[in-house]
Scaffold this motif. Structure first.
Motif, PDB file in Angstrom:
ATOM      1  N   SER A  15      -5.973  -2.633  -1.685  1.00 12.50           N
ATOM      2  CA  SER A  15      -6.618  -1.508  -2.374  1.00 12.50           C
ATOM      3  C   SER A  15      -6.528  -1.679  -3.882  1.00 12.50           C
ATOM      4  O   SER A  15      -5.597  -2.302  -4.389  1.00 12.50           O
ATOM      5  N   THR A  67      -7.176   0.703  -7.587  1.00  8.90           N
ATOM      6  CA  THR A  67      -7.606   1.908  -8.307  1.00  8.90           C
ATOM      7  C   THR A  67      -8.654   1.496  -9.348  1.00  8.90           C
ATOM      8  O   THR A  67      -8.834   0.308  -9.632  1.00  8.90           O
ATOM      9  N   GLN A 109      -6.490   7.648  -4.950  1.00 15.69           N
ATOM     10  CA  GLN A 109      -5.426   6.648  -4.797  1.00 15.69           C
ATOM     11  C   GLN A 109      -4.729   6.823  -3.444  1.00 15.69           C
ATOM     12  O   GLN A 109      -4.360   5.846  -2.792  1.00 15.69           O
ATOM     13  N   VAL A 110      -4.567   8.068  -3.032  1.00 11.22           N
ATOM     14  CA  VAL A 110      -3.995   8.337  -1.708  1.00 11.22           C
ATOM     15  C   VAL A 110      -4.913   7.760  -0.619  1.00 11.22           C
ATOM     16  O   VAL A 110      -4.465   7.047   0.282  1.00 11.22           O
ATOM     17  N   GLU A 138       0.834  -1.205   0.000  1.00 10.00           N
ATOM     18  CA  GLU A 138       0.000   0.000   0.000  1.00 10.00           C
ATOM     19  C   GLU A 138       0.870   1.256   0.000  1.00 10.00           C
ATOM     20  O   GLU A 138       0.465   2.294  -0.518  1.00 10.00           O
ATOM     21  N   LEU A 139       2.071   1.158   0.572  1.00 10.68           N
ATOM     22  CA  LEU A 139       2.976   2.300   0.542  1.00 10.68           C
ATOM     23  C   LEU A 139       3.316   2.669  -0.906  1.00 10.68           C
ATOM     24  O   LEU A 139       3.385   3.851  -1.255  1.00 10.68           O
ATOM     25  N   TRP A 162      -4.771  -2.822   7.869  1.00 16.11           N
ATOM     26  CA  TRP A 162      -3.658  -3.723   8.210  1.00 16.11           C
ATOM     27  C   TRP A 162      -3.151  -3.419   9.612  1.00 16.11           C
ATOM     28  O   TRP A 162      -2.823  -4.329  10.387  1.00 16.11           O
ATOM     29  N   VAL A 211       1.333   2.061  -3.500  1.00 17.07           N
ATOM     30  CA  VAL A 211       0.105   2.654  -4.063  1.00 17.07           C
ATOM     31  C   VAL A 211       0.090   4.147  -3.729  1.00 17.07           C
ATOM     32  O   VAL A 211      -0.228   4.997  -4.560  1.00 17.07           O
ATOM     33  N   LEU A 212       0.500   4.439  -2.490  1.00 15.89           N
ATOM     34  CA  LEU A 212       0.519   5.832  -2.030  1.00 15.89           C
ATOM     35  C   LEU A 212       1.617   6.645  -2.735  1.00 15.89           C
ATOM     36  O   LEU A 212       1.362   7.715  -3.294  1.00 15.89           O
ATOM     37  N   ALA A 239      -6.265   1.187   3.451  1.00 14.87           N
ATOM     38  CA  ALA A 239      -5.789  -0.205   3.500  1.00 14.87           C
ATOM     39  C   ALA A 239      -4.690  -0.355   4.563  1.00 14.87           C
ATOM     40  O   ALA A 239      -4.677  -1.317   5.330  1.00 14.87           O
ATOM     41  N   MET A 240      -3.776   0.627   4.632  1.00  7.48           N
ATOM     42  CA  MET A 240      -2.737   0.599   5.687  1.00  7.48           C
ATOM     43  C   MET A 240      -3.357   0.595   7.078  1.00  7.48           C
ATOM     44  O   MET A 240      -2.899  -0.113   7.977  1.00  7.48           O
ATOM     45  N   ILE A 266      -7.232   5.319  -0.745  1.00  6.97           N
ATOM     46  CA  ILE A 266      -7.338   3.855  -0.664  1.00  6.97           C
ATOM     47  C   ILE A 266      -6.087   3.256  -0.035  1.00  6.97           C
ATOM     48  O   ILE A 266      -6.170   2.333   0.768  1.00  6.97           O
ATOM     49  N   ALA A 267      -4.906   3.822  -0.370  1.00  2.00           N
ATOM     50  CA  ALA A 267      -3.667   3.300   0.207  1.00  2.00           C
ATOM     51  C   ALA A 267      -3.680   3.498   1.719  1.00  2.00           C
ATOM     52  O   ALA A 267      -3.380   2.576   2.482  1.00  2.00           O
ATOM     53  N   LEU A 268      -4.066   4.703   2.153  1.00  2.00           N
ATOM     54  CA  LEU A 268      -4.038   4.992   3.592  1.00  2.00           C
ATOM     55  C   LEU A 268      -5.067   4.150   4.338  1.00  2.00           C
ATOM     56  O   LEU A 268      -4.788   3.634   5.422  1.00  2.00           O
TER      57      LEU A 268
END
Lengths: 407, 407
Positions: free
Chosen positions: B94, B96, B75-76, A65-66, B86, A68-69, B82-83, B78-80
């Motif tokens: 995540s 896109t 995109q920012v 995910e990092l 976790w 993706v970010l 998902a993190m 979904i990444a955050l």
């Protein structure tokens, strides 16, 4: 028509104004008759800001995910640069690593480029467009986003240039490669032309302008590189693959100095190949990278061994030495953290002898003691006390004509 | 196992703390025994910030590149998210719009979803993962990034729920659908259950909680919708497709009022279908959307025609009327910008007569003049002076039991 790949780093695209400046430079290149592909990094500190956000969410952010970010950073830059180019009246199109299918290994944050499809780029260039590509990123299998790690955008640029059989121009916040980091040697000279072999040595010895991965890639695929300032129109440095650089003019092309290692010394070891081999086997098992080594026999049965390891491995090195000492009472050890490793690099060293002798002479003038010394075909490295660094840089810089006396 | 699609808007993911809150809610749903797919919008004002950046680069940013830029916002998020999931110990992944191949039409900033591939989602759900999907975005042909325009993330959520045969929960900054916007009618009641037909009318009449595209889609594919607060655990509103809503309980379910139109009046037009038709043909050619219409004969030869058009088209409307007046001296025109269009909606209106009469009676109590009125199967709309809005809302709200008297 000739294709040129230009790369602009984060500082060069750090604000809307700077992005417009890059757009003008890119268009100028096109107007000179080139097909232009531009690689950009994320704007200014945006990667740092994204990392900070991630760490506000999680102490150990999920590495998939990092990526993706982080890949959003360059996506923002490519969109803005393409808009800026359109705004100046030239057609442009941006692509992410995913859209170009820049295939990499699957290791997040440390991926390596495997291959990429440049058909889309050729198509768009033939439509008269400037193509803008996100650096630092690619995709693993199943379109998983990956990032390339340190020096990633330079590597993207060189890989793309290799694939397009293009030359590659790296625009950055310094105006070229110097004989020595100008922050350390004010009178350092800018190098007009350097061979990729010399540049590889310089980069791996810590010259910060180009990451050694990108220089290696340029060397391997014979991509002509050019490093210059994104802001200042003065001429930069040309890095040529093969050829002779400035062989006829000078023996030594550049100098580096680095504080990243410590010196480890084991005394009164049993004097046998077996004990030497054991040291380096155990270091290798812990993935500790041993760099310089020197060895001196004390008597028939015992010897001293000195070597350098990266600073971050100091703790492991101590633990290991303590265990050897436990096995053999006679063994003593010490660690010196206040050292600096200096190197001079030059293709001319292949054919000129006496370079090491000259280094000894120059340093002797200031009573600087050399603790270790190693040499390879085109580089000579030595370790001295950190407190003598400044003086040594000056003496070697002047002695090998690395300074610009009339500056 | 049942699949639930949850959607969280920009305010709900506006900070790292809020993202962690969403992560907890999502995990809770999973622990209740559902497979959970989450759609998120861009964080807080990040879309506005990106738009501002684009406009600093170009007054008219290239629309393809604008979508490359805007899609980074989700995109920012979904990444955050998902993190954050976790980090709380649950597996998440995540995607896109591009990774899920959410296919849309090619119109940038106003794309419409055509289809999507949910195999990847099913695969990840079956691996026990929570799937996080970027709302508001998709891809046109050749993996070109597209965005869906206003209300886009709600539409993404409903479309995904339709495809997954799941129910859909929309979490937002209000805690449900009210009989009337509570900012306009303090005593408005929360609606526990409403039919998608009624909700479609309310949404297209300007009730802001859900975009009408998403409600239409939910209606079409019979996706059960639930709207509730992302922050407050109180029960929200259920939107059911088909069925009878609260038919037995009340005739009128909700009320809206809107300031988005102006009233245009043409006086002393030749009294013929031909001149009426010409007005609306010319309006249609300019893509001006005529909403309410009323017509009154003055004498055998002349008539008055009044209609409403969106405020932003006022200029065109004036130009058009001026040209008719030039052709026929007798014609006069006026525009009234200070009007409000009010509507009541309810399935019960199908079987109950006398609703219009009751509206006349209620407004007459305060001498409020109705300027225009139209009616459809389940809605009644009328235009009054803007300055009488507050009083009218109160009278109609009380008269049709849309208020919470014991609040």
């Amino acid at each position: 028509m000739n294709i040129v790949v230009q790369k602009y780093g984060g500082t060069s695209v750090g604000s809307p104004e700077k992005i417009k400046n890059v757009a003008r430079k890119v268009i100028q290149k096109k107007q000179e008759g080139y097909q232009v592909v531009v690689i950009v990094s994320a704007m200014g500190d945006s990667t740092d800001r994204l990392m900070k956000l991630a760490h506000e969410i999680s102490e150990y952010p999920n590495s998939r995910e990092l990526d993706v970010l982080l890949t959003t950073g360059e996506q923002v830059s490519i969109a803005l640069l393409a808009m800026a180019i359109w705004d100046l009246g030239e057609p442009a199109i941006s692509f992410t690593g995913s859209q170009l299918n820049i295939q990499t290994t699957a290791i997040h944050q440390k991926a390596r480029i495997l291959d990429m499809n440049v058909d889309k780029i050729h198509q768009e260039l033939s439509k008269n467009k400037i193509v803008v590509v996100a650096g630092f990123q690619g995709v693993g299998k199943d379109q998983e986003f990956t990032t390339l790690g340190r020096g990633g955008s330079d590597t993207s640029a060189v890989a793309l240039a290799a694939k397009l059989r293009a030359s590659c121009e790296i625009y950055t916040d310094v105006d070229g490669i110097y004989t020595m980091d100008p922050r350390k040697l004010k009178k350092a000279k800018k190098i007009d032309q350097i061979t990729s072999e010399e540049m590889m040595e310089m980069a791996s010895l810590g010259a910060g302008v180009l990451h050694h991965r990108s220089v290696e890639l340029a060397h391997k695929y014979r991509v002509p590189l050019y490093v210059a300032s994104a802001f200042d129109p003065v001429t930069g440095t040309r890095i040529i693959s093969g050829g002779s650089g400035e062989l006829e003019e000078s023996v030594v092309t550049g100098m580096t100095s680095s504080h990243s290692d410590i010196q480890v010394t084991l005394m009164y070891l049993p004097a046998s190949m077996k004990s030497l081999r054991r040291i380096f086997d155990e270091m290798a098992q812990k993935e500790i990278n041993v760099d310089m080594i020197s060895q001196m026999k004390v008597d028939k049965n015992r010897m001293h061994v000195s070597f350098t390891v990266p600073k971050e491995d100091a703790h492991y090195a101590k633990v290991m030495m303590e265990s050897w000492k436990m096995e053999d009472d006679l063994i003593q050890w010490e660690i010196n953290e206040d050292i600096v490793k200096m190197s001079i690099v030059g293709l001319g060293m292949r054919s000129h002898s006496g370079v090491a002798g000259k280094v000894f002479d120059l340093l002797a003038q200031a009573d600087i003691e050399i603790k270790m010394i190693t040499t390879s075909e085109i580089n000579l490295s030595w370790v001295i006390d950190a407190k003598e660094e400044e003086k040594a840089i000056e003496l070697i810089g002047e002695g090998f004509e690395l300074t610009n006396c009339h500056a």
